[in-house]
Design a protein around this motif. Structure first.
Motif, mmCIF file in Angstrom:
data_model
loop_
_atom_site.group_PDB
_atom_site.id
_atom_site.type_symbol
_atom_site.label_atom_id
_atom_site.label_comp_id
_atom_site.label_asym_id
_atom_site.label_seq_id
_atom_site.Cartn_x
_atom_site.Cartn_y
_atom_site.Cartn_z
ATOM 1 N N ASP A 17 -4.165 0.065 3.565
ATOM 2 C CA ASP A 17 -4.027 -0.968 2.706
ATOM 3 C C ASP A 17 -4.438 -0.147 1.346
ATOM 4 O OD1 ASP A 17 -3.743 -3.240 1.344
ATOM 5 O OD2 ASP A 17 -5.656 -4.103 1.950
ATOM 6 N N PRO B 114 8.902 0.852 0.591
ATOM 7 C CA PRO B 114 7.811 -0.067 0.261
ATOM 8 C C PRO B 114 8.468 -1.482 -0.283
ATOM 9 C CG PRO B 114 7.551 1.917 -0.677
ATOM 10 C CD PRO B 114 8.887 1.995 0.058
ATOM 11 N N TRP C 200 3.093 -4.832 -0.181
ATOM 12 C CA TRP C 200 2.554 -3.498 -0.102
ATOM 13 C C TRP C 200 1.256 -3.200 -1.109
ATOM 14 C CZ3 TRP C 200 5.129 1.158 2.405
ATOM 15 C CH2 TRP C 200 5.885 1.010 3.495
#
Length: 959
Positions: free
Chosen positions: A825, A884, A888
């Motif tokens: 993350d 992406p 994200w």
């Protein structure tokens, strides 16, 4: 079958084939081309429309399924000539770059605001999961939604347009964006010409084989088919040229009939295919569907050959050979720097770190695939090419001189609105001259637009370099030497300028922002049975900066020093400029440590340990990674580029014309496809001429415009080279205006000044004064001119910089890794960049966001995957190649320092792709930092949860 529905508030009743998709019905039957085609799998969202108020992927639903329903497309959001709040907010907040993904994104967000009038940033990003728009970086898109929500609630909502009292440095609203937010911008797939035919191109499904025969008889008999072409028809079409020939080493290219340049692949494979994607045949039919239906009927008799996909393995004895001209599959072998001295310095150093790094193969994967339209006029023998290319003038030259063998002035190249490129549309592909040639053969215009899977197989890919590195220094942290032995995978053929990426762009850049006394880079550029490679956003610089930033990180960890401090103590200092890096670059200006310190401060570096402990309490492993960089940009000086092997000039050019009515038209050699040069170049001209910006028109993207030649847009060069040519053209006009005024006012030239768009005689400023428009009118009349002065206020200007420019900066990434799922993350991202003087800050922000998201994609997910058995591309759609998405990303924080470049009079530095190189190393450094307790020193990209899980599992088992 008849389908009746409501489209944009109007009842529509049409006869359609049952298999017709809604997207094709809207585009082809109703002419609503604002709805785009990007993937045909529903993954990208560019085809989004509203069906009864719900966002619907129109490539995933049949037209007949909308019977009795209400459909809204991007065109239907405009009401009584007024833009929808989302459309105006996208424009005001600079959320539109090339604009291809914009209509679908706006449509999807319309439903969000209809259902949730006050969404949070998290809710907006979550909603955007269905719409890819990597090139925007998503940040300005989110800002636009928040702004539109305020407008719809009756609140004040200001965009980011700002003025500092000068056109230079002001965030002036971008031009042409109005067409893009309303779906009026015409892209190549939207174009229709009278009598136009459609082509489909057969690509080889096998990577290496002998061709024993091609049977086209069944395809030729299919409905609507006009002609099927194979290599037996195109013997007079020359191979693609290569225009980068390194002069300092032995190279093994393919021959070219011109005898001037080397060759590459032909428009159709002849006796052998060398990658899965090699072109074999083309069907031309009355409709696109008919062409593709017939394409499936072509039969090819192959005899499979052994294949090789790995560049290092391809050089070993016994490896399959691709070309007779290249023993051991090595196209080029060369060395930058002093290898012997570097090896000796490494041997004598206190500390040495060695690592094998693989910079994975990536796909540009633009949402707009490539397309071409060709037309031939038999009466005039003129060719016209429409193409979504970055390089219209080079296309004109290379096709006419080296492929079709026609006069340069018989070919016109036009670029309509163009979706993102990421570099892949800066090449010459065999399909482009083929379409032109077929148009002549058939006497009708021919259009070819690729498919998503076809794009994966025949559009150049990038990166794909194996690097064996050694970095050496003292136990205190002072670097003494750096070496790299690299294997660069060029694929089956060299694309026109592909050798430049693994040679100079990497080889002269590997020391990054640091003073390293001894350095060397040895590279083998190798043929394999993969899709050819070519530059990608950050080309070469990305591979080099990843190398040095990973190396310095590992070095600091080995000696037990703070990675930030090791960077700081080895960085080039301000008093060392201009700085020669020992590999061929002379850095122009900078304060590298200032950018580093700013980035660390914004990231809370001083509290890093506390941050790690807090994350650990939540079952997270936190890591911080640094990516510092300096990147060569502003491709020009022609002599320097010629010395590197580029068979082309790289100067900038501009043609200026001041009309008798006062409007200023400037033609530029740059080709905008998201960089907004229509706006930034007008800002430069308005500033220089001291006139309202509305008076300035920027012409581009058409070789019929009054410009001898334009070098195009690539390598972060447009503003600092072509933009300076615009500035010089304006100065040329001012000079002539002053000379003419001196003659009319009967004053010496020294007594004439140019101010506020006027020429003024200083002794009598109230009487001896003329506006620029009045000067242009008088010169157009030509009634009374001084000796030797020509009528008209116009001319051409050129700029060939003495040196490149070198933007720089530091990026910091903070990640958290879940100990159970191994998901990464990204929780914070800080970017501090220095692009010199910035003309339009919000435009540069957009480019920077896009660069960062591309780098995050490389670090975490993006990879071109191949079958080791067949050589086929496995990641041939947007489901198997991960890009992406908005959710994200955290809020990306951008900061700038400003160090003007002495290499050009504007003081600008490149910004288009240079902020990409620090991103991937910052991300991987952060991940390795988070995993440092497990003994992790390096992980090859993309760093997936599976890779991390394997590391943690192995560590746990070992313990």
């Amino acid at each position: 079958m008849i389908v009746t529905n409501s489209v944009n508030g109007k009842t529509c009743s049409s006869e359609v084939e049952p298999r017709t998709l809604l997207v094709d019905f809207l585009r082809e039957e109703l002419g609503l081309t604002g709805t785009k085609v990007g993937c045909n799998s529903g993954a990208c969202g560019v085809c989004s429309v509203l069906v009864d108020g719900k966002t619907t992927k129109s490539c995933q639903i049949l037209a007949v399924e909308t019977e009795g329903q209400k459909i809204t497309t991007i065109e239907g959001l405009v009401s009584s000539g007024e833009l929808h709040p989302l459309q105006s907010s996208f424009w005001e907040n600079f959320a539109v770059q090339n604009g291809f993904s914009t209509p679908g994104t706006i449509i999807a967000l319309t439903e969000l605001l209809n259902n949730n009038p006050e969404p949070s940033e998290i809710e907006i990003k979550d909603w955007l999961r269905g719409n890819l728009t990597r090139e925007t970086g998503y940040e300005q898109v989110v800002a636009s939604v928040l702004s539109a929500a305020s407008k719809m609630a009756g609140k004040e909502a200001e965009g980011t347009q700002q003025s500092n009292g000068s056109y230079i440095g002001s965030s002036v609203k971008t031009r042409d964006t109005g067409k893009l937010v309303t779906g009026e911008g015409e892209f190549i797939a939207d174009m229709e010409l009278p009598g136009m035919l459609h082509a489909a191109i057969l690509q080889s499904p096998v990577a290496h084989a002998v061709i024993h025969g091609i049977d086209t008889s069944e395809a030729e008999a299919m409905p609507g088919v006009v002609r099927v072409f194979t290599a037996k028809d195109t013997g007079n079409v020359m191979p693609m040229p290569v225009i980068w020939i390194p002069p300092f080493t032995e190279s093994h290219f393919l021959p070219h009939p011109s005898g001037i340049v080397p060759g590459s692949h032909t428009v159709f494979a002849t006796d052998r295919v060398r990658f899965a994607g090699d072109q074999l045949a083309a069907v031309v039919a009355e409709t696109r569907q008919q062409a593709y239906d017939a394409l499936a009927k072509i039969k090819v008799d192959y005899e499979a050959l052994p294949l090789i996909l790995d560049a290092e393995e391809a050089t070993l004895p016994g490896a399959p050979q691709l070309h007779e001209t290249a023993p051991n599959n090595i196209m080029i072998h060369t060395i930058f720097g002093d290898k012997d001295a570097t090896d000796q310095a490494i041997d004598e150093s206190e500390v040495v770190v060695e690592q094998r790094i693989y910079n994975q193969r990536m796909m540009h994967n633009t949402l707009e695939v490539r397309g071409v339209i060709g037309r031939y006029d038999a009466a005039t023998q003129d060719y016209t090419l429409w193409a979504n290319t970055q390089i219209p003038f080079p296309h004109r030259l290379l096709i006419s001189l080296y492929v079709l063998g026609i006069p340069y002035n018989k070919l016109r190249v036009i670029v309509p609105f163009m979706g993102e490129s990421n570099g892949c549309k800066g090449n010459l592909y065999p399909d482009t001259p083929l379409v032109l040639w077929m148009a002549k053969e058939l006497g009708r215009p021919v259009k070819w637009v690729d498919t998503r899977a076809g794009f994966a197989r025949n559009t150049a890919q990038s990166r794909d370099q194996i690097q064996h590195i050694k970095i050496a220094g003292t136990a205190e942290g002072k670097l003494t030497a750096l070496s790299c032995l690299a294997y660069s995978n060029v694929g089956a053929y060299p694309v026109i300028n592909a050798p430049g990426q693994p040679l100079a762009l990497i080889g002269r850049s590997i020391t990054g922002a640091y003073v390293i006394p001894h350095s060397s880079y040895e590279v083998n550029v190798v043929y394999t049975n993969k899709v050819p490679t070519a530059p990608m956003r950050g080309s070469g610089r990305a591979e080099a900066i990843f190398l040095i930033e990973r190396a310095i990180e590992m070095f600091a960890r080995k000696i037990g020093k703070d990675p930030a401090e090791v960077r700081r103590m080895n960085m080039v200092q301000p008093d060392q400029f201009p700085f020669e890096n020992g590999l061929g670059w002379t850095y122009d200006s900078g304060e590298y440590a200032t950018a580093l310190d700013m980035a660390l401060d914004k990231a809370g570096y001083a509290t890093l340990e506390a941050q790690k402990q807090e994350a650990r309490s939540r079952g997270k492993l936190l890591g911080l990674g640094i990516g510092s960089y300096v990147a060569v940009a502003g491709v020009g000086n022609s002599g320097k580029m010629g010395g590197e092997g580029l068979m082309s000039g790289t100067w900038g050019s501009a043609y200026i014309h001041v009309a008798p009515s006062g409007e200023v038209a400037i033609t530029t050699g740059a080709q905008p496809h998201g960089q907004s040069q229509q706006t930034t170049f007008a800002q430069i001209a308005a500033q220089e001429l001291q006139i309202p910006m509305d008076y300035v028109i920027i012409k581009h993207s058409d070789t019929a415009n009054p410009l001898y030649y334009g070098q195009a847009s690539y390598g972060s060069r447009s503003l600092s080279v072509e933009g300076v040519a615009v500035q010089k053209a304006c100065q040329m006009v001012i000079k002539k205006a002053k000379e003419f005024a001196a003659y009319l006012f009967k004053m010496p030239i020294e007594m004439i000044e140019y101010k506020e768009g006027k020429v003024i005689g200083i002794p009598a400023p109230d009487q001896a004064v003329m506006t620029l428009q009045q000067v242009a009118l008088m010169l157009w009349f030509g009634w009374d001119l001084p000796e030797g002065m020509d009528p008209g206020l116009e001319g051409s200007a050129y700029f060939d910089p003495k040196n490149f420019n070198f933007p720089f900066g530091t990026h910091v990434a903070i990640v958290e890794i879940d100990e159970e799922t191994c998901e990464v993350d990204l929780v914070k991202y800080i970017a501090v960049d220095d692009f010199g003087v910035v003309i339009n800050p919000e435009v540069v922000k957009g480019q920077t966001y896009g660069n960062i998201v591309l780098g995050i994609g490389q670090a975490l997910a993006e990879e071109a995957k191949y079958s080791p058995e067949t050589g086929q591309v496995l990641s041939d759609d947007l489901d198997t190649y991960t890009i992406p998405r908005a959710d994200w990303l955290p809020k990306i924080e951008l900061y700038r320092t400003e160090t003007p470049s002495p290499s050009n009079p504007l003081g600008v530095k490149g910004a288009g792709d240079v902020s990409n190189p620090p991103v991937a190393p910052a991300m991987v450094n952060a991940i390795c930092d988070a995993l440092s307790d497990f003994g992790v020193t390096h992980i090859d990209m993309p760093v997936t949860p599976e890779k991390i899980w394997e590391i943690l599992r192995t560590e746990t088992v070992t313990a």
